[in-house]
Scaffold this motif. Structure first.
Motif, mmCIF file in Angstrom:
data_model
loop_
_atom_site.group_PDB
_atom_site.id
_atom_site.type_symbol
_atom_site.label_atom_id
_atom_site.label_comp_id
_atom_site.label_asym_id
_atom_site.label_seq_id
_atom_site.Cartn_x
_atom_site.Cartn_y
_atom_site.Cartn_z
ATOM 1 N N ALA A 112 -83.312 12.547 -25.651
ATOM 2 C CA ALA A 112 -81.985 13.052 -26.573
ATOM 3 C C ALA A 112 -81.962 11.520 -26.101
ATOM 4 C CB ALA A 112 -81.501 13.568 -27.310
ATOM 5 N N LEU A 115 -83.471 7.839 -25.860
ATOM 6 C CA LEU A 115 -84.380 7.430 -26.906
ATOM 7 C C LEU A 115 -82.912 6.813 -27.542
ATOM 8 C CD1 LEU A 115 -86.122 9.807 -28.095
ATOM 9 C CD2 LEU A 115 -87.355 8.351 -27.966
ATOM 10 N N HIS A 116 -82.293 7.031 -27.481
ATOM 11 C CA HIS A 116 -80.682 6.483 -28.919
ATOM 12 C C HIS A 116 -80.420 5.514 -27.463
ATOM 13 C CE1 HIS A 116 -77.445 7.669 -31.765
ATOM 14 N NE2 HIS A 116 -77.791 6.407 -31.362
ATOM 15 N N TRP A 140 -85.554 6.083 -34.298
ATOM 16 C CA TRP A 140 -85.417 7.929 -33.943
ATOM 17 C C TRP A 140 -83.741 7.985 -33.731
ATOM 18 C CZ3 TRP A 140 -90.880 8.222 -30.563
ATOM 19 C CH2 TRP A 140 -91.330 7.575 -31.851
ATOM 20 N N ALA A 144 -83.591 12.008 -32.411
ATOM 21 C CA ALA A 144 -82.429 13.043 -31.370
ATOM 22 C C ALA A 144 -81.547 12.859 -30.840
ATOM 23 C CB ALA A 144 -82.843 11.149 -30.897
ATOM 24 N N GLY A 242 -86.007 5.064 -22.152
ATOM 25 C CA GLY A 242 -86.015 4.692 -23.751
ATOM 26 C C GLY A 242 -86.339 3.562 -24.011
#
Length: 369
Positions: A112, A115-116, A140, A144, A242
């Motif tokens: 998470a 991704l962020h 996303w 996430a 990410g």
């Protein structure tokens, strides 16, 4: 110029032309080659395999990527569930209750963050690309961060069950309080991502990284130094993993503009060099600080670290190969394929890193005073 009057368009073909002359004219007039068509009326591609073989090959390739992703996901889940027990076998270390589920939850948390943070980094690389398409991939970040918050909450529940404490009592412990801060910080990051100013999510994400770094270092020997190393290491790893995922998604969306896609991958590659240096420096310092040399092969931490180093070596080779092809070829498709493989191996590195946070501190079995 034509010396005679224009022909009547309504007159039948060959009117006024003797049969012999018409035969001569038909035999000498060049005709356009006839192009075979497919049943749908379209001309076949150059080099297409007759009998629909090219369509079958394309269909086979379209199934390859989802199958590989599913296989990688299953492998990652198996590593997370059974990895801590396997690396600790024969070491004599204490068994960590619920190590497998905890590893899964921490893998979700690390993913998470990656991704962020990647979605906050990649647009800064995309914006200066000249001639880029105006299309953007779907975000996303909200999902996430919410998944990461749920993973942190799941760790609180697991900690309460292992410690035989209530949820509110677990909040009062050091680890429980930090996990609560992580869960709330990711919820706030998701709200920022859903707002008109998604860059504000940097503040709660920084708090999350700091809280995770403190949670990962409860040891008595220089925990502040270890936490500082983890902050840099976790930030660099999240930006690398990410950011690469976001760049690959954007390159696939820009597959009709290879020049822009190649320029984007080149900008990311230049940044990735510095991220790699930060990862190598902080990783080496953390290893020298936390792992005694006499238990490299006899501790769960040492064995897991060796697996991570092997995977990072594979990632390094794939990254170098992708950069070499990017500099050599104008078509970024080969470099994109190598970078996708790098992304898959990086996903496994994330899982192994989660295992490292679960296995016991190797100092407990070291023979050194």
């Amino acid at each position: 110029m034509f010396s005679g009057p224009p022909a009547d368009p309504a007159a039948p073909a060959g009117l006024g032309i003797p049969p012999a002359a018409a035969a001569v004219q038909a035999s000498t007039t060049p005709t356009a080659p006839v192009t075979p068509t497919t049943p749908s009326g379209d001309a076949p591609r150059v080099g297409a395999i007759p009998g629909g073989a090219s369509g079958q090959a394309a269909a086979g390739r379209s199934w390859t990527a989802p199958l590989l992703l599913c296989a990688a996901g299953v492998l990652a889940l198996l590593i997370a569930l059974f990895g801590p027990g396997l690396v600790a076998r024969g070491t004599g270390e204490l068994r960590i209750p619920g190590a497998g589920p905890t590893t899964v939850l921490r893998t979700v948390l690390f993913a998470a963050l990656a991704l962020h943070l990647g979605e906050l980094l990649a647009p800064q690389l995309i914006r200066p690309v000249r001639g880029r398409p105006r299309t953007a991939v779907r975000s996303w970040a909200v999902l996430a961060s919410l998944a990461g918050s749920a993973a942190a909450a799941g760790q609180i529940v697991r900690l309460a069950a292992v410690s035989d404490l209530g949820i509110t009592e677990t909040y009062g412990t050091r680890e429980g309080g930090l996990l609560l801060l992580i869960a709330n910080g990711l919820v706030l990051a998701a709200l920022c991502a859903a707002s008109k100013r998604p860059a504000l999510a940097l503040v709660p994400l920084a708090v999350v990284i700091g809280a995770e770094a403190l949670r990962a270092h409860p040891e008595a020997y220089s925990p502040e130094f270890g936490a500082a190393l983890t902050v840099v290491h976790l930030t660099a790893a999240s930006l690398w993993t990410g950011g690469l995922l976001y760049v690959l998604r954007t390159m696939w969306l820009w597959r009709g503009s290879p020049v822009a896609a190649r320029a984007l991958l080149g900008r990311y590659a230049r940044l990735a060099i510095w991220l790699y240096v930060a990862l190598a420096a902080t990783g080496t310092a953390s290893m020298l600080r936390r792992l005694p040399l006499d238990v490299v092969f006899t501790s769960a931490y040492g064995r897991t670290l060796l697996v991570k180093l092997a995977l990072m070596a594979v990632v390094s080779m794939l990254a170098l190969a992708a950069r070499r092809r990017m500099l050599r070829d104008t078509d970024p498709s080969v470099a994109h394929r190598l970078a996708r493989r790098e992304q898959v191996v990086l996903g496994l590195v994330v899982v192994v890193s989660a295992v490292l946070t679960v296995v016991p501190d190797p100092h407990w079995i070291s023979l050194r005073p």
